[in-house]
Write a protein that holds these residues in place. Structure first.
Motif, PDB file in Angstrom:
ATOM      1  N   GLY A 145      -0.001 -47.431 -36.296  1.00 57.63           N
ATOM      2  CA  GLY A 145      -1.236 -46.993 -35.936  1.00 57.63           C
ATOM      3  C   GLY A 145      -2.145 -48.131 -35.574  1.00 57.63           C
TER       4      GLY A 145
ATOM      5  N   SER B 201      -1.183 -50.071 -32.935  1.00 61.00           N
ATOM      6  CA  SER B 201      -1.017 -49.863 -31.566  1.00 61.00           C
ATOM      7  C   SER B 201      -1.820 -48.627 -31.094  1.00 61.00           C
ATOM      8  CB  SER B 201       0.293 -49.925 -31.403  1.00 61.00           C
ATOM      9  OG  SER B 201       0.642 -49.391 -30.120  1.00 61.00           O
ATOM     10  N   ALA B 202      -2.163 -47.582 -31.764  1.00 61.76           N
ATOM     11  CA  ALA B 202      -2.785 -46.254 -31.449  1.00 61.76           C
ATOM     12  C   ALA B 202      -4.057 -46.536 -31.361  1.00 61.76           C
ATOM     13  CB  ALA B 202      -2.199 -45.283 -32.476  1.00 61.76           C
ATOM     14  N   ALA B 203      -4.681 -47.510 -32.203  1.00 67.62           N
ATOM     15  CA  ALA B 203      -6.038 -47.565 -32.249  1.00 67.62           C
ATOM     16  C   ALA B 203      -6.496 -48.535 -31.146  1.00 67.62           C
ATOM     17  CB  ALA B 203      -6.558 -48.278 -33.644  1.00 67.62           C
ATOM     18  N   LEU B 204      -5.779 -49.691 -30.711  1.00 60.72           N
ATOM     19  CA  LEU B 204      -5.926 -50.207 -29.663  1.00 60.72           C
ATOM     20  C   LEU B 204      -5.856 -49.675 -28.242  1.00 60.72           C
ATOM     21  CD1 LEU B 204      -4.024 -53.668 -30.961  1.00 60.72           C
ATOM     22  CD2 LEU B 204      -6.638 -52.993 -30.926  1.00 60.72           C
ATOM     23  N   THR B 205      -4.857 -48.829 -28.138  1.00 60.86           N
ATOM     24  CA  THR B 205      -4.913 -48.149 -26.954  1.00 60.86           C
ATOM     25  C   THR B 205      -5.923 -47.029 -26.625  1.00 60.86           C
ATOM     26  OG1 THR B 205      -3.261 -47.083 -25.486  1.00 60.86           O
ATOM     27  CG2 THR B 205      -3.284 -46.165 -27.815  1.00 60.86           C
TER      28      THR B 205
END
Lengths: 355, 355
Positions: free
Chosen positions: B225, B227-231
């Motif tokens: 989650g 990693s997803a938010a940052l990308t």
């Protein structure tokens, strides 16, 4: 390499990018072929088509590309035909029929939905490479017939429980349809309002619960969304709204225009057009029908057809079902080929920015 | 390096991981201190505290860590005190008071919410490093006073429009509170049900619309989650539910247990406990109160306080407000330090798997 996943291997495509099966026009043969030709998986939105219409569309795609593509179907569900609800909603919709110059007495549809068996037989006879479906699971006999013809089968789940059920039924992959997604909710095991789960929560939970690949859907509009879905554990993505505004899309120009100018607050879930909850851009029909007790899907869908068709011809977007997901702010107008290329570049950029 | 963002630089923390300000117990001084000590940003959930309680909590945190931490407050909004709604809801809740052995005549609260001015003065006097808030924006005078004391200010937005408004008001960062998020909705410019936007759509749209850093919140439970938010473009994440089940959390043990055993279908949005829509685990109180026309927040919140407190003492989870986001399937029981370490490792793994 982000683009090499179990999904690309099983589907035989270059990128794990699937165009959603937007039934009712947008997911036309031209769009499906363009997406497949560009390295994604194009999909024919066949939910409302007869077997014959589906066969024509399949053949059109095959004339335009020799790459894999999918057909998307609606699994039939039991429904009630309540004369009382039908006459109440007909009464209520009379005002719209008048505005659109339709006869005050609507045609009572002979058939509420096309015959699923007919559609399935075309899928099998034409040896369609990929079948995706929504609104339920397929019976064991259909599953066996599909496997016998090497059709890759993709189910649609809105909860972890539905994904597990679909995996048990033998599908090859499952679409995680998150809350953000446009169009009809695929929910088939829960009350629809208890199965509204945002992608950030739904995707990793589903990935943990099944062994088959999960394809993320809902609100994904650019390379950032693709990168996010993949890092959440999905092995592919399905985009509807992003392809709806492509040149090759069969969506009504007013629908495309509405998506291009919509904000993050523009969509809502409504049963007004079809009797089944779906996400689309808020308009007069949705607002005015909000308090009416509607017939089941597909009854209500059949009852609003003449209104939607007349509205399309007359350019009256207040009566169109303009399905769209929550990502409309990021929508773009270009060819499907250009969009796929942009998505790939953006995904590479998003991935490299993280590291 | 994923962990070096504008958020870590501005906050002076090691990781861009913020523990959400879960008011009413969970976000205790012990939890906040443990999160900050482990390299994240701990937050005191001070929304319901008096100035004095807040001062004590700030001093406790400072005894436990010398690292930066935040205080989270509720911006007061206008509300109506409808005698009619109050007496109707009191009448309805009498059955619960009886079950819990409370007097049939409830105390009429002297005050519905603590004095915001008092809370803000403590924030300024104690030179709290970071102030985050929800339910609105701060007036220019408060913003000036905060800047004068070098307090980093974080607002909460549920739509792009709210984020732009907060940026214009001068906040340093904005939390994108997605549909998935647990607890109260921060919506202040729209109808709450028109501001329910999933993270996959909300985060990139908000990132595109403001220049200040966006902190993603809602359904983020592990490194995938983050990693997803940052990308998606966020420069930090805020996690509530993930920290709620930590050892140092002040959440009721029954609340923690409910989160640990909840599925993706367990939560719902409800106004039953406070008069303001919030996401929590479905229970009897939420279900039985669904059809009652409730007083505004914070009136209803004050009216249910005795019931919630008695339920907590008596171990009756059917009357507890068990706030939680949609990511409960991924919840874990460990210390805050261990959780931060696991989150960092998982994020590194998720990032490297993409490339």
């Amino acid at each position: 390499m982000w683009s090499e996943t179990e999904v690309t291997r099983k589907l035989g495509v270059q990128y794990p990018i699937i165009q959603a099966g937007m039934a009712g026009g947008p997911a036309s043969p031209e769009l499906a072929a363009a997406v497949s030709e560009a390295g994604g998986l194009g999909t024919l939105g066949a939910g409302y088509w007869t077997g014959e219409q589906l066969r024509d569309a399949v053949r059109t795609v095959r004339r335009l590309t020799d790459r894999p593509f999918a057909v998307n179907l609606f699994v039939p569900e039991p429904y009630e035909v309540s004369e009382e609800r039908i006459s109440r909603v007909q009464e209520r919709m009379r005002r719209y029929r008048k505005e659109l110059g339709l006869s005050s007495e609507p045609q009572f549809p002979k058939q509420f939905a096309p015959a699923f068996e007919e559609q399935m037989e075309v899928v099998l006879e034409e040896r369609v490479p990929v079948l995706s479906f929504t609104f339920g699971k397929l019976g064991a006999e259909w599953m066996q017939a599909l496997k016998g013809r090497d059709v890759v089968v993709i189910g649609t789940a809105t909860t972890v429980r539905e994904a597990v059920t679909l995996e048990e039924s033998g599908v090859d992959m499952v679409v995680a349809q998150a809350f953000e997604a446009g169009g009809h909710r695929g929910t088939f095991l829960s009350r629809f309002d208890e199965a509204l789960i945002g992608g950030m929560a739904l995707i990793p939970a589903m990935v943990d619960a099944v062994r088959i690949p999960v394809i993320a859907a809902g609100g994904i509009m650019d390379g950032r969304g693709i990168s996010a879905a993949l890092t959440l554990g999905a092995q592919g993505v399905q985009l509807g709204t992003a392809f709806l505004t492509c040149r090759e899309s069969g969506a009504h120009p007013l629908h495309q225009q509405a998506v291009l100018s919509a904000t993050d607050e523009s969509t809502t879930l409504t049963r007004a057009f079809s009797g089944k909850p779906a996400r689309g851009i808020r308009n007069r029909f949705i607002e005015e029908m909000a308090d009416v007790e509607l017939p089941d899907y597909p009854v209500q869908n059949a009852l609003t057809r003449e209104i939607r068709q007349a509205a399309g011809k007359q350019g009256r977007s207040e009566f169109l079902s303009m399905w769209a997901g929550q990502g409309t702010r990021l929508s773009r107008e270009m060819t499907a080929e250009a969009l796929i290329q942009v998505l790939v570049k953006e995904t590479e950029k998003a991935v490299s920015r993280l590291t």
